[in-house]
Design a protein around this motif. Sequence first.
Motif, PDB file in Angstrom:
ATOM      1  N   PRO A 132       0.285  -1.421   0.117  1.00  0.00           N
ATOM      2  CA  PRO A 132       0.422  -0.296   0.271  1.00  0.00           C
ATOM      3  C   PRO A 132       1.021   1.535   0.212  1.00  0.00           C
ATOM      4  O   PRO A 132       0.505   2.331  -0.548  1.00  0.00           O
ATOM      5  CB  PRO A 132      -0.817  -0.076   1.541  1.00  0.00           C
ATOM      6  N   ALA A 133       2.000   0.944  -0.132  1.00  0.00           N
ATOM      7  CA  ALA A 133       3.082   2.415   0.307  1.00  0.00           C
ATOM      8  C   ALA A 133       3.750   2.142  -0.520  1.00  0.00           C
ATOM      9  O   ALA A 133       5.096   3.375  -0.241  1.00  0.00           O
ATOM     10  CB  ALA A 133       4.200   2.376   2.160  1.00  0.00           C
ATOM     11  N   ASP A 134       3.220   1.823  -1.686  1.00  0.00           N
ATOM     12  CA  ASP A 134       4.447   1.888  -3.022  1.00  0.00           C
ATOM     13  C   ASP A 134       3.834   1.550  -4.235  1.00  0.00           C
ATOM     14  O   ASP A 134       2.564   0.966  -4.424  1.00  0.00           O
ATOM     15  CB  ASP A 134       5.135   0.513  -2.553  1.00  0.00           C
ATOM     16  N   PRO A 197      11.354   3.231  13.724  1.00  0.00           N
ATOM     17  CA  PRO A 197      11.924   1.984  13.015  1.00  0.00           C
ATOM     18  C   PRO A 197      10.715   1.593  12.107  1.00  0.00           C
ATOM     19  O   PRO A 197       9.544   1.905  11.705  1.00  0.00           O
ATOM     20  CB  PRO A 197      11.366   0.900  14.337  1.00  0.00           C
ATOM     21  N   GLN A 198      11.323   0.776  10.746  1.00  0.00           N
ATOM     22  CA  GLN A 198      11.008   0.688   9.874  1.00  0.00           C
ATOM     23  C   GLN A 198      10.875  -0.737   9.156  1.00  0.00           C
ATOM     24  O   GLN A 198      12.561  -1.014   9.916  1.00  0.00           O
ATOM     25  CB  GLN A 198      11.406   1.847   8.592  1.00  0.00           C
ATOM     26  N   SER A 199       9.929  -1.466   8.669  1.00  0.00           N
ATOM     27  CA  SER A 199      10.866  -2.923   8.455  1.00  0.00           C
ATOM     28  C   SER A 199       9.901  -3.507   7.475  1.00  0.00           C
ATOM     29  O   SER A 199       9.193  -3.523   7.218  1.00  0.00           O
ATOM     30  CB  SER A 199      10.929  -3.783   9.127  1.00  0.00           C
ATOM     31  N   PHE A 200      10.461  -3.832   5.972  1.00  0.00           N
ATOM     32  CA  PHE A 200       9.632  -4.143   5.106  1.00  0.00           C
ATOM     33  C   PHE A 200      10.167  -5.527   4.963  1.00  0.00           C
ATOM     34  O   PHE A 200      11.993  -6.036   4.529  1.00  0.00           O
ATOM     35  CB  PHE A 200      10.381  -3.071   3.885  1.00  0.00           C
ATOM     36  N   ASP A 205       6.614  -7.390   0.766  1.00  0.00           N
ATOM     37  CA  ASP A 205       6.593  -5.482   0.290  1.00  0.00           C
ATOM     38  C   ASP A 205       7.370  -5.018  -0.932  1.00  0.00           C
ATOM     39  O   ASP A 205       6.662  -4.447  -1.353  1.00  0.00           O
ATOM     40  CB  ASP A 205       6.533  -5.107   1.904  1.00  0.00           C
ATOM     41  N   PHE A 206       7.521  -5.605  -1.482  1.00  0.00           N
ATOM     42  CA  PHE A 206       8.193  -5.294  -2.538  1.00  0.00           C
ATOM     43  C   PHE A 206       9.241  -6.968  -3.169  1.00  0.00           C
ATOM     44  O   PHE A 206       9.719  -7.689  -2.805  1.00  0.00           O
ATOM     45  CB  PHE A 206       9.456  -4.443  -2.559  1.00  0.00           C
ATOM     46  N   GLY A 239      11.422  12.389   0.249  1.00  0.00           N
ATOM     47  CA  GLY A 239       9.396  12.205   0.371  1.00  0.00           C
ATOM     48  C   GLY A 239       9.145  10.847   1.563  1.00  0.00           C
ATOM     49  O   GLY A 239      10.341   9.867   0.564  1.00  0.00           O
ATOM     50  N   ALA A 240       8.488  10.713   2.383  1.00  0.00           N
ATOM     51  CA  ALA A 240       7.879   9.082   2.309  1.00  0.00           C
ATOM     52  C   ALA A 240       7.786   7.933   1.684  1.00  0.00           C
ATOM     53  O   ALA A 240       7.278   7.102   1.978  1.00  0.00           O
ATOM     54  CB  ALA A 240       6.600   9.723   3.926  1.00  0.00           C
ATOM     55  N   ASP A 241       7.132   8.423   0.477  1.00  0.00           N
ATOM     56  CA  ASP A 241       6.468   7.818  -0.276  1.00  0.00           C
ATOM     57  C   ASP A 241       8.111   6.973  -1.330  1.00  0.00           C
ATOM     58  O   ASP A 241       7.625   5.710  -1.892  1.00  0.00           O
ATOM     59  CB  ASP A 241       5.633   8.523  -1.818  1.00  0.00           C
ATOM     60  N   LEU A 242       8.968   7.058  -0.609  1.00  0.00           N
ATOM     61  CA  LEU A 242      10.140   6.859  -1.224  1.00  0.00           C
ATOM     62  C   LEU A 242      10.451   5.610   0.801  1.00  0.00           C
ATOM     63  O   LEU A 242      11.856   4.422   0.084  1.00  0.00           O
ATOM     64  CB  LEU A 242      11.524   7.216  -1.041  1.00  0.00           C
ATOM     65  N   LEU A 243       9.617   5.209   1.325  1.00  0.00           N
ATOM     66  CA  LEU A 243      10.637   4.202   2.453  1.00  0.00           C
ATOM     67  C   LEU A 243      10.750   2.888   1.138  1.00  0.00           C
ATOM     68  O   LEU A 243      11.387   2.280   2.580  1.00  0.00           O
ATOM     69  CB  LEU A 243       9.166   4.267   3.561  1.00  0.00           C
ATOM     70  N   VAL A 244       9.561   2.627   0.898  1.00  0.00           N
ATOM     71  CA  VAL A 244       9.716   0.804   0.902  1.00  0.00           C
ATOM     72  C   VAL A 244      11.503   0.554  -0.241  1.00  0.00           C
ATOM     73  O   VAL A 244      11.989  -0.200  -0.226  1.00  0.00           O
ATOM     74  CB  VAL A 244       8.806   0.206  -0.366  1.00  0.00           C
TER      75      VAL A 244
END
Length: 302
Positions: A132-134, A197-200, A205-206, A239-244
Amino acid sequence: MSDLPPTFPAARYRGRLAPSPTGHLHLGHARTFWTAQQRARAHAGSLVLRNEDLDPHRSRPEYVQAFLEDLRWFGLEWQEGPDCGGPFGPYNQSDRGPLYRATLEKLRAAGFVYPCTCSRKDIQAVARAPHPADDEVLYPGTCRPKENDRGAVSSGKSEDARAEAATRQGLPPTQVNWRFRVPDGEAISFEDGACGPQSFVAGHDFGDFVVWRHDDVPAYQLAVVVDDAAMRITEVVRGADLLVSTARQLLLYRALGLTPPAFFHCPLLTDARSQRLAKRHHALSLRTLRQQGRTPAALREE
Ligand code: GLU
């Protein structure tokens, strides 16, 4: 990659602004860049401007002129860039082709990438929905070699493997993508300076992502890692759209034996209908706001 000049203090904060000249910048870009500048200043560091004109089909020189003008108007200042030079140039991605190509060769020689002949349509037909975030759908793995075939891809020159894969599909040899094979099931975790903290999870997730496009253009994921490493960027503010994508890029850093920078992903600006801003939102382009007599000081706060 360029060698560190002997006098360069390696530990100093280096941030970057990395606009793509594919349209006019909007307020969302400017706010993120403003944060990048504030962070560089707070750390007594410097800011690099990199012109991400990687895609020859979408980039236009007039948008480079426009972003230089818009960024200055907004109050941004950089110490290195395509307009003022610096020790880690060139600062236009279109002039950095040999660095990207050498990196593709490294990845290929080590067996991290494989040629893929799938069209966008093929992938859409079988792919699972994107995270959903990507924006990118999960690659279904059609062209992924079996584990025990990996040596076959890495043993030849990439041109040979590319030609071979294309011939199998009856395509001209240049029309293949090179994909990075992700370690399925591995959680890629990092601490984000803004989002925590982030985790994919790779493969969930990708999926296997393109590092080199079938039209012989390096992909964003590869170019940005090569450049942030070569330009000695210590923190990436974007931007946060690039987190993944950061998870993808961390895999590239690891594969290439490079130390990743820190990451700070800013929340995205949304319009009145909660849609995230894009270059097509002309109403909030910096040009339009300037023509309306809005001032940078007010726009930074709003
Ligand atoms: N050129 C990219 C963009 O405009 C920048 C991505 C990044 O900051 O890594 O979206």
